[in-house]
Design a protein around this motif. Structure first.
Motif, PDB file in Angstrom:
ATOM      1  N   ASP A 127      -1.425   4.653 -22.921  1.00  0.00           N
ATOM      2  CA  ASP A 127      -2.773   5.053 -22.532  1.00  0.00           C
ATOM      3  C   ASP A 127      -3.763   4.302 -23.405  1.00  0.00           C
ATOM      4  O   ASP A 127      -3.392   3.370 -24.140  1.00  0.00           O
ATOM      5  CB  ASP A 127      -2.950   6.568 -22.626  1.00  0.00           C
ATOM      6  N   ASP A 128      -5.005   4.679 -23.316  1.00  0.00           N
ATOM      7  CA  ASP A 128      -6.032   3.933 -24.050  1.00  0.00           C
ATOM      8  C   ASP A 128      -6.072   4.308 -25.525  1.00  0.00           C
ATOM      9  O   ASP A 128      -6.931   3.835 -26.263  1.00  0.00           O
ATOM     10  CB  ASP A 128      -7.405   4.179 -23.425  1.00  0.00           C
ATOM     11  N   VAL A 129      -5.148   5.184 -25.963  1.00  0.00           N
ATOM     12  CA  VAL A 129      -5.108   5.585 -27.365  1.00  0.00           C
ATOM     13  C   VAL A 129      -3.915   4.953 -28.073  1.00  0.00           C
ATOM     14  O   VAL A 129      -4.017   4.475 -29.201  1.00  0.00           O
ATOM     15  CB  VAL A 129      -5.069   7.113 -27.490  1.00  0.00           C
ATOM     16  N   GLY A 130      -2.732   5.022 -27.396  1.00  0.00           N
ATOM     17  CA  GLY A 130      -1.541   4.495 -28.019  1.00  0.00           C
ATOM     18  C   GLY A 130      -0.345   4.639 -27.103  1.00  0.00           C
ATOM     19  O   GLY A 130      -0.470   4.745 -25.871  1.00  0.00           O
ATOM     20  N   ILE A 131       0.837   4.625 -27.717  1.00  0.00           N
ATOM     21  CA  ILE A 131       2.095   4.728 -26.983  1.00  0.00           C
ATOM     22  C   ILE A 131       2.482   6.196 -26.889  1.00  0.00           C
ATOM     23  O   ILE A 131       2.520   6.916 -27.908  1.00  0.00           O
ATOM     24  CB  ILE A 131       3.200   3.940 -27.701  1.00  0.00           C
ATOM     25  N   VAL A 132       2.790   6.678 -25.675  1.00  0.00           N
ATOM     26  CA  VAL A 132       3.221   8.070 -25.465  1.00  0.00           C
ATOM     27  C   VAL A 132       4.745   8.093 -25.451  1.00  0.00           C
ATOM     28  O   VAL A 132       5.376   7.541 -24.540  1.00  0.00           O
ATOM     29  CB  VAL A 132       2.658   8.653 -24.158  1.00  0.00           C
ATOM     30  N   MET A 133       5.359   8.726 -26.484  1.00  0.00           N
ATOM     31  CA  MET A 133       6.805   8.881 -26.589  1.00  0.00           C
ATOM     32  C   MET A 133       7.174  10.300 -26.140  1.00  0.00           C
ATOM     33  O   MET A 133       6.486  11.272 -26.468  1.00  0.00           O
ATOM     34  CB  MET A 133       7.256   8.665 -28.029  1.00  0.00           C
ATOM     35  N   ALA A 177      -1.582   8.940 -33.059  1.00  0.00           N
ATOM     36  CA  ALA A 177      -2.726   8.158 -32.571  1.00  0.00           C
ATOM     37  C   ALA A 177      -3.916   9.077 -32.371  1.00  0.00           C
ATOM     38  O   ALA A 177      -3.778  10.212 -31.887  1.00  0.00           O
ATOM     39  CB  ALA A 177      -2.370   7.464 -31.258  1.00  0.00           C
ATOM     40  N   ARG A 178      -5.098   8.563 -32.767  1.00  0.00           N
ATOM     41  CA  ARG A 178      -6.337   9.308 -32.601  1.00  0.00           C
ATOM     42  C   ARG A 178      -7.258   8.510 -31.698  1.00  0.00           C
ATOM     43  O   ARG A 178      -7.262   7.271 -31.716  1.00  0.00           O
ATOM     44  CB  ARG A 178      -6.997   9.558 -33.961  1.00  0.00           C
ATOM     45  N   ARG A 179      -8.029   9.224 -30.961  1.00  0.00           N
ATOM     46  CA  ARG A 179      -8.947   8.565 -30.043  1.00  0.00           C
ATOM     47  C   ARG A 179     -10.063   7.880 -30.841  1.00  0.00           C
ATOM     48  O   ARG A 179     -10.680   8.490 -31.696  1.00  0.00           O
ATOM     49  CB  ARG A 179      -9.534   9.581 -29.064  1.00  0.00           C
ATOM     50  N   GLU A 180     -10.306   6.575 -30.526  1.00  0.00           N
ATOM     51  CA  GLU A 180     -11.331   5.798 -31.218  1.00  0.00           C
ATOM     52  C   GLU A 180     -12.227   5.108 -30.193  1.00  0.00           C
ATOM     53  O   GLU A 180     -11.773   4.787 -29.077  1.00  0.00           O
ATOM     54  CB  GLU A 180     -10.699   4.717 -32.118  1.00  0.00           C
ATOM     55  N   VAL A 181     -13.466   4.874 -30.588  1.00  0.00           N
ATOM     56  CA  VAL A 181     -14.420   4.125 -29.754  1.00  0.00           C
ATOM     57  C   VAL A 181     -14.888   2.916 -30.556  1.00  0.00           C
ATOM     58  O   VAL A 181     -15.424   3.068 -31.662  1.00  0.00           O
ATOM     59  CB  VAL A 181     -15.629   4.989 -29.349  1.00  0.00           C
ATOM     60  N   ARG A 182     -14.663   1.761 -30.023  1.00  0.00           N
ATOM     61  CA  ARG A 182     -15.058   0.526 -30.693  1.00  0.00           C
ATOM     62  C   ARG A 182     -16.169  -0.148 -29.881  1.00  0.00           C
ATOM     63  O   ARG A 182     -16.015  -0.357 -28.668  1.00  0.00           O
ATOM     64  CB  ARG A 182     -13.872  -0.419 -30.831  1.00  0.00           C
ATOM     65  N   VAL A 183     -17.231  -0.491 -30.547  1.00  0.00           N
ATOM     66  CA  VAL A 183     -18.379  -1.135 -29.900  1.00  0.00           C
ATOM     67  C   VAL A 183     -18.482  -2.576 -30.432  1.00  0.00           C
ATOM     68  O   VAL A 183     -18.610  -2.792 -31.639  1.00  0.00           O
ATOM     69  CB  VAL A 183     -19.683  -0.371 -30.190  1.00  0.00           C
ATOM     70  N   ALA A 184     -18.392  -3.527 -29.536  1.00  0.00           N
ATOM     71  CA  ALA A 184     -18.491  -4.943 -29.903  1.00  0.00           C
ATOM     72  C   ALA A 184     -19.935  -5.394 -29.732  1.00  0.00           C
ATOM     73  O   ALA A 184     -20.498  -5.316 -28.638  1.00  0.00           O
ATOM     74  CB  ALA A 184     -17.570  -5.794 -29.018  1.00  0.00           C
ATOM     75  N   LEU A 185     -20.522  -5.840 -30.807  1.00  0.00           N
ATOM     76  CA  LEU A 185     -21.915  -6.266 -30.772  1.00  0.00           C
ATOM     77  C   LEU A 185     -21.993  -7.741 -31.182  1.00  0.00           C
ATOM     78  O   LEU A 185     -21.319  -8.163 -32.146  1.00  0.00           O
ATOM     79  CB  LEU A 185     -22.760  -5.431 -31.741  1.00  0.00           C
ATOM     80  N   PRO A 186     -22.772  -8.469 -30.444  1.00  0.00           N
ATOM     81  CA  PRO A 186     -22.957  -9.868 -30.851  1.00  0.00           C
ATOM     82  C   PRO A 186     -23.638  -9.914 -32.214  1.00  0.00           C
ATOM     83  O   PRO A 186     -24.505  -9.089 -32.507  1.00  0.00           O
ATOM     84  CB  PRO A 186     -23.872 -10.432 -29.761  1.00  0.00           C
TER      85      PRO A 186
END
Length: 771
Positions: free
Chosen positions: A680-686, A720-729
């Motif tokens: 998923d968008d967080v990590g690997i689901v085992m 795994a913890r949910r994270e939000v990454r913002v890419a800024l120029p």
């Protein structure tokens, strides 16, 4: 022909007046002038009865009658008299019967009071007649020979006691005395006493027959029997039961004070009863009839008063005796123990009343067999009988099945059932013994008159009810023991109910079916034996059966929904769709099956709510607790985690738990990894899974979570913890951002997080809707 006529004339001289007067009193007056046809060949001849019927007219009529006419008249009249005698006599009314009974009750007392002034003189007359019959020298020889015979009996008893003393065995001490050791010691001692009394009687009788004449034996025999042998036999029985000087060997629960009191007074009671029987026989044998003095009234009344006095004084000890030492007493047992002394007093009073009524009716021959004393003996022996029953039950009861509160309750219920059955059987034996004492044949009472038929119906009613009760208790006993066996086998699981989250394991199929079977069997037994008991009273039960059939039809037509519920419940139980203790879902309602009846079931939700659902409203039932459950657990780890490493950790945890004594019996398959389930968008689901017994899965799941967390920490694996990454120029210039730029970046990141949260919520709602 003349010889035959003369013979009939002779017969008529004897029977003519009786037969013809019976005819005159039983036939209508108009029949006296009726023409009677002859039984001979000449049917035209007739015989006219003379009016009035005098002996001369009868002789004259017989002289002119032919042989056939005499024969026919004699046979006709004999048949008429026989028919009149066989006709049932008109019954007495209730008022007349009560009046006769009341008269019979008070007349012996009035007669005894009226003859009280003559009692002393009549007794002196009996003694004088006794002296006159033997003479002074004869009396001296009588008493001397009796003394010799008694001395010979006592010597024989002493010799036998010395010989049998080695049979007594080791006397149990107060410290190690048990029921069986005390019973054995007392039984051996009682046997020695009885053997000594038998030797005493045999030697006394042998010497007495050799020395005494038949006339002397008519006095010596009753005197020794009633005044010596019976009191000594009563003392031996009392010592066996009460053990007045050995509280550690005592078979009944009573203290030393009351044991000694009862022992002394029971001997005195036997002595008084023996003296009563002896003096009645003595007076009768010496020319003074019972009715002349009515001494029997005073002595018998003294016996009954003595009994009442004993039980009134010793009511505390008798209550102790009835209570016994068993701690498992019901309130009914306590009530019976408290009421027993008053019951004994009532028995003495009622028996005295019965004796007075029978004396008033003149049944002295029956009373001389002392049935009233036998009745009091058996009815007042209740504490000893009840103690024996409880002692036998306590030592013969099967051991408790399993452990815990359920097993203990079942054990106590079983013991009470055995005691109740024993009491009913003992009661029937007492009834038979009392009936035998009064010369009542319970099987043939119905062939007698109205009163006897009522007695027979009453006895049959009691027997039917007692038999039904015994069967009722036996069925309840068997079913309850089987139910206890099934319940204790799953008692450990029932106490948890799935760790408080539902889905706990249920009981066995018998645990579910047996309570309904017990109720059905008990109801059937009560109905069947209730109808039989009512029928035994002479009441026609056919209308009751017809009414029950009509009621059944009315219920069938008017309560179709109820019938639907009952029938549906029967098929659910046949299909074994659910059991008590299982976690089920019915139409969106979930809960543990807590109770079932013939028409509905009760579900207890794991949060405490109780739902009652009729069987007819169950479209589909889902059972979460049948046989086994599979639990699948999800763990999300970062993308850079090695899946093989996680797989090894899961395998090691599964091996450790399957070897743990605390959990190994709950697993059907160990915990193991199923590999990577998804990304998923967080990590690997085992994913991992295990198979366990119903009701244990939640406890196992908690332990697995704890162990996985510890192993991950030990191996440097994070969840795994949910994270939000913002890419800024121009992020390289982040240190030069102004406060306004930082605020804008934070707002953009918050909006992204909120968007992802809403998306996840929408996905969860969609998944739930599909489910």
């Amino acid at each position: 022909m003349k010889t035959l006529l003369q013979r009939y004339v002779q017969v008529l001289h004897v029977l003519g007046l009786i037969v013809l007067m019976a005819f005159a009193t039983t036939a209508p007056l108009s029949a006296q002038s009726q023409m009677l046809p002859t039984s001979g060949t000449n049917t035209a001849d007739t015989v006219t009865l003379p009016d009035p019927l005098t002996p001369e007219a009868i002789h004259e009529m017989v002289a002119r009658m032919s042989d056939d006419q005499v024969r026919g008249l004699l046979l006709d009249r004999l048949d008429a008299v026989a028919a009149a005698q066989s006709a049932p006599a008109p019954g007495k009314g209730l008022i007349a019967t009560l009046e006769e009974t009341w008269t019979a009750f008070y007349s012996p007392g009035l007669s005894a009071i009226g003859k009280l002034s003559h009692l002393g003189s009549k007794q002196i007359e009996a003694l004088s007649n006794f002296r006159s019959a033997f003479g002074d020298m004869g009396l001296l020889k009588l008493f001397a020979f009796m003394a010799i015979a008694i001395a010979a009996g006592l010597a024989a008893e002493m010799i036998v006691n010395r010989i049998s003393k080695r049979w007594q065995g080791t006397e149990a001490t107060a410290d190690d005395a048990t029921l069986w050791s005390a019973l054995g010691f007392l039984a051996r001692r009682f046997g020695r006493e009885i053997l000594g009394l038998v030797a005493f009687y045999v030697a006394l009788r042998t010497v007495g027959l050799a020395l005494l004449s038949p006339a002397q034996l008519s006095f010596a025999g009753p005197f020794v029997t009633y005044m010596i042998w019976f009191p000594r036999l009563g003392a031996a029985v009392s010592r066996f039961v009460l053990a007045p000087h050995r509280s550690d060997l005592r078979l009944v629960n009573i203290d030393d004070r009351w044991a000694a009191y009862l022992h002394r007074n029971l001997i005195g009671l036997v002595l008084l009863g023996g003296f009563t029987m002896f003096i009645i026989g003595f007076n009768t044998a010496n020319g003074v009839a019972i009715a002349e003095t009515r001494i029997a009234f005073w002595l018998n009344s003294a016996v009954h008063i003595y009994v009442a006095l004993i039980f009134w004084t010793a009511r505390e000890g008798l209550t102790q005796m009835m209570l016994g030492t068993d701690p498992d007493r019901s309130r009914f047992d306590v009530w019976v123990a408290s009421a027993y002394p008053y019951f004994a007093i009532a028995v003495a009073a009622v028996t005295w009343v019965v004796v007075q009524v029978l004396s008033g009716f003149g049944y002295f021959k029956l009373l001389l067999t002392t049935p009233h004393y036998t009745t009091m003996f058996w009815l007042l022996l209740a504490p000893v009988i009840d103690t024996a029953i409880r002692g036998l039950v306590r030592h013969m009861l099967p051991p408790m099945i399993g452990e815990g509160a359920v097993a203990e309750a079942a054990y106590k219920a079983t013991k009470r059932s055995y005691i109740k059955i024993g009491r009913v059987i003992a009661g029937l034996i007492v009834v038979l013994r009392v009936a035998e004492a009064w010369n009542l044949d319970l099987r043939n009472l119905a062939a007698a008159g109205v009163g006897e038929r009522f007695a027979a119906n009453s006895v049959e009613f009691i027997m039917t009810v007692a038999t039904g009760y015994v069967i009722y208790e036996l069925v309840s006993l068997y079913v309850n023991r089987q139910l206890a066996k099934e319940q204790t086998s799953v008692a450990g699981v029932e106490g948890d109910l799935g760790g408080g989250e539902g889905g706990g394991a249920g009981g066995s199929r018998l645990t579910t079916v047996l309570p309904l079977a017990l109720v059905s069997a008990q109801t059937a037994i009560m109905v069947i034996f209730g109808l039989l008991a009512v029928g035994s009273l002479g009441i026609d039960i056919t209308p009751l059966l017809a009414g029950a059939g009509i009621l059944g039809l009315a219920i069938g037509f008017g309560a179709q929904k109820l019938v639907t519920d009952v029938v549906s419940g029967v098929f659910f139980l046949i299909d074994d769709a659910f059991r008590v203790g299982e976690y089920v879902e019915v139409g969106g309602t979930m809960g543990t099956v807590e109770k079932i009846s013939i028409r509905s079931m009760q579900l207890r939700h794991h949060r405490g709510l109780v739902h009652t659902i009729p069987y007819g409203e169950i479209p589909k039932l889902t059972n979460f607790s049948r046989d086994w459950v599979i639990m699948k657990l999800m763990f999300t780890v970062p993308f850079d985690t090695d899946p093989n490493k996680v797989k090894k950790i899961f395998k090691r945890i599964g091996a450790e738990m399957i070897a743990d004594p605390l959990y190994k019996d709950d697993f059907l398959e160990p915990f193991k990894s199923q590999g990577v389930f998804q990304f998923d968008d967080v990590g690997i689901v085992m994913r991992g899974k295990f198979m366990a017994k119903p009701g244990t899965q939640f406890t196992i799941r908690k332990e697995i979570y704890n162990r996985v967390r510890k192993e991950f920490d030990a191996n440097g694996i994070e969840f795994a913890r949910r994270e939000v990454r913002v890419a800024l120029p121009g992020l390289d210039e982040s240190d030069n951002l102004s406060e306004a730029d930082k605020t804008a970046v934070a707002a953009a990141a918050g909006a992204a997080v909120q968007q992802q949260v809403e998306a996840k919520a929408a996905e969860a709602a969609a998944a739930k809707g599909k489910k």
